[in-house]
Design an enzyme around this catalytic site. Structure first.
Site, PDB file in Angstrom:
ATOM      1  N   GLY A   7      -3.723  34.786  89.988  1.00 44.06           N
ATOM      2  CA  GLY A   7      -3.339  35.679  88.958  1.00 44.06           C
ATOM      3  C   GLY A   7      -3.158  35.497  87.665  1.00 44.06           C
ATOM      4  N   GLY A   9      -3.421  36.555  84.720  1.00 45.30           N
ATOM      5  CA  GLY A   9      -3.439  37.591  83.386  1.00 45.30           C
ATOM      6  C   GLY A   9      -2.641  37.182  82.069  1.00 45.30           C
ATOM      7  N   LEU A  11       0.999  36.638  81.850  1.00 47.44           N
ATOM      8  CA  LEU A  11       1.864  35.289  82.144  1.00 47.44           C
ATOM      9  C   LEU A  11       1.371  34.216  82.919  1.00 47.44           C
ATOM     10  CD1 LEU A  11       4.906  34.506  82.466  1.00 47.44           C
ATOM     11  CD2 LEU A  11       5.112  35.625  84.619  1.00 47.44           C
ATOM     12  N   GLY A  12       0.208  34.850  83.715  1.00 45.39           N
ATOM     13  CA  GLY A  12      -0.143  33.431  84.637  1.00 45.39           C
ATOM     14  C   GLY A  12      -1.107  32.619  83.668  1.00 45.39           C
ATOM     15  N   LYS A 180      17.705  40.544  89.029  1.00 47.55           N
ATOM     16  CA  LYS A 180      16.514  40.976  88.195  1.00 47.55           C
ATOM     17  C   LYS A 180      16.056  42.469  88.883  1.00 47.55           C
ATOM     18  CE  LYS A 180      11.777  39.382  87.021  1.00 47.55           C
ATOM     19  NZ  LYS A 180      10.740  38.676  87.403  1.00 47.55           N
ATOM     20  N   SER A 250       6.740  46.683  81.790  1.00 49.23           N
ATOM     21  CA  SER A 250       5.505  46.480  82.442  1.00 49.23           C
ATOM     22  C   SER A 250       5.167  47.605  83.240  1.00 49.23           C
ATOM     23  CB  SER A 250       5.623  45.284  83.438  1.00 49.23           C
ATOM     24  OG  SER A 250       6.508  45.645  84.450  1.00 49.23           O
ATOM     25  N   GLU A 262       4.098  48.882  90.228  1.00 51.41           N
ATOM     26  CA  GLU A 262       5.001  47.791  91.355  1.00 51.41           C
ATOM     27  C   GLU A 262       5.850  48.664  91.670  1.00 51.41           C
ATOM     28  OE1 GLU A 262       3.944  43.458  90.136  1.00 51.41           O
ATOM     29  OE2 GLU A 262       4.987  44.261  88.474  1.00 51.41           O
TER      30      GLU A 262
END
Length: 301
Positions: A7, A9, A11-12, A180, A250, A262
């Site tokens: 994944g 994107g 961050l990855g 979180k 996000s 999400e």
């Protein structure tokens, strides 16, 4: 260490690019990004020290891969697909660096490898295929998904630190994940629905709504055996909102771009766990229903 980042994107790609300084890394990414990395490497821009270009392997096919560690950074609704593809290879351990809750359980149910939980506060933007910018140095926190010490987490943490990633190995990951979640439950849906930046949740009329969502999340956490007070949850949410006042969450970014969110792994997760314990969570239920209605109206679910 051989590492797959599934994944890649924003961050990855940042995490994978930093790890590629010291380890053998394979990025699983979209075709245009994977092609650019294969042809010219991955350019690291912004608030990072060291080499500004690295050369990890890159593919769009996440099947049949072999690695000591898979770092999963896909959106929560793609976790099951990522797990099923990783299961076709030989992966010794998995680390989830994803938003929301429930990802680690999905990975553990589908993979024989041990699964670590993690969070990341690095800022990252994929500027274009083959170019990722670090917009803020943060920290990766990782540990056993059920809490307690973990020799595997210690080893992974050391590998991350050797690549220059600020990393903390924690023994209280359940508490950290629920905290979180309380932050995201209070900020994401509210800012997505109102098309505002994170700082909007600090002032009326949004403040009461966001605080209620965070308090409800803490109540559900306690019912699930995690000691998180309502004051802690609200304070954490407000601290993040204060530190990221001008940032776009996000979920707000997803809504602006017309993408699926999400919500199921954030406010929706709170609603589902609350139902398990017979707890009312009207604020989270309303926020989840509104985002899901928006998604259905655009054919995203």
């Amino acid at each position: 260490m051989e590492i797959v980042v599934f994944g890649a994107g924003s961050l990855g790609s940042l995490v994978g690019g930093l790890l590629a300084r010291d380890h053998d890394v394979t990025l699983v990414a979209r075709e245009d990004h994977a092609r650019a990395v294969r042809e010219s490497g991955l350019s690291l821009e912004g608030a990072v020290d060291g080499p500004d270009r690295v050369f990890p392997a890159a593919t769009t096919d996440g099947t049949g891969l072999e690695a000591d560690l898979a770092v999963v950074t896909v959106k929560a609704f793609d976790t099951a697909t990522a797990a099923d593809r990783l299961a076709t290879g030989a992966i010794d351990a998995v680390l989830s660096l994803q938003n929301g809750m429930g990802n680690e359980s999905i990975l553990a149910d589908r993979l024989e490898a041990p699964v670590l939980a993690g969070t990341a506060t690095y800022g990252a933007v994929l500027r274009k295929p083959g170019v990722v910018e670090c917009t803020g140095v943060g920290e990766v926190v990782l540990g056993a998904r059920e809490g307690g010490p973990s020799s595997l987490a210690d080893r992974v943490g050391e590998r991350f630190r050797s690549a220059g990633i600020e990393t903390l190995v924690a023994t209280d990951m359940p508490h950290r994940l629920w905290e979180k979640l309380a932050v995201n439950a209070g900020i994401n849906a509210v800012t997505a629905l109102t098309e505002t930046e994170n700082g909007a949740v600090l002032d009326a009329p949004a403040a009461d709504l966001s605080r209620a969502a965070s308090r409800e999340t803490a109540r559900v956490a306690r019912a699930c055996g995690v000691s998180l007070s309502s004051d802690e949850a609200v304070a954490a949410m407000e601290a993040v909102a204060e530190a990221t006042t001008a940032n776009t969450s996000s979920m707000a970014q997803d809504v602006r771009a017309g993408r699926r969110t999400e919500i199921d792994a954030i406010n929706g997760y709170v609603v589902d766990r609350a139902a398990d314990h017979g707890l009312p969570v009207p604020t989270n239920r309303t926020l989840a229903a509104l985002i899901r209605t928006w998604e259905r109206g655009r054919g995203l679910r």
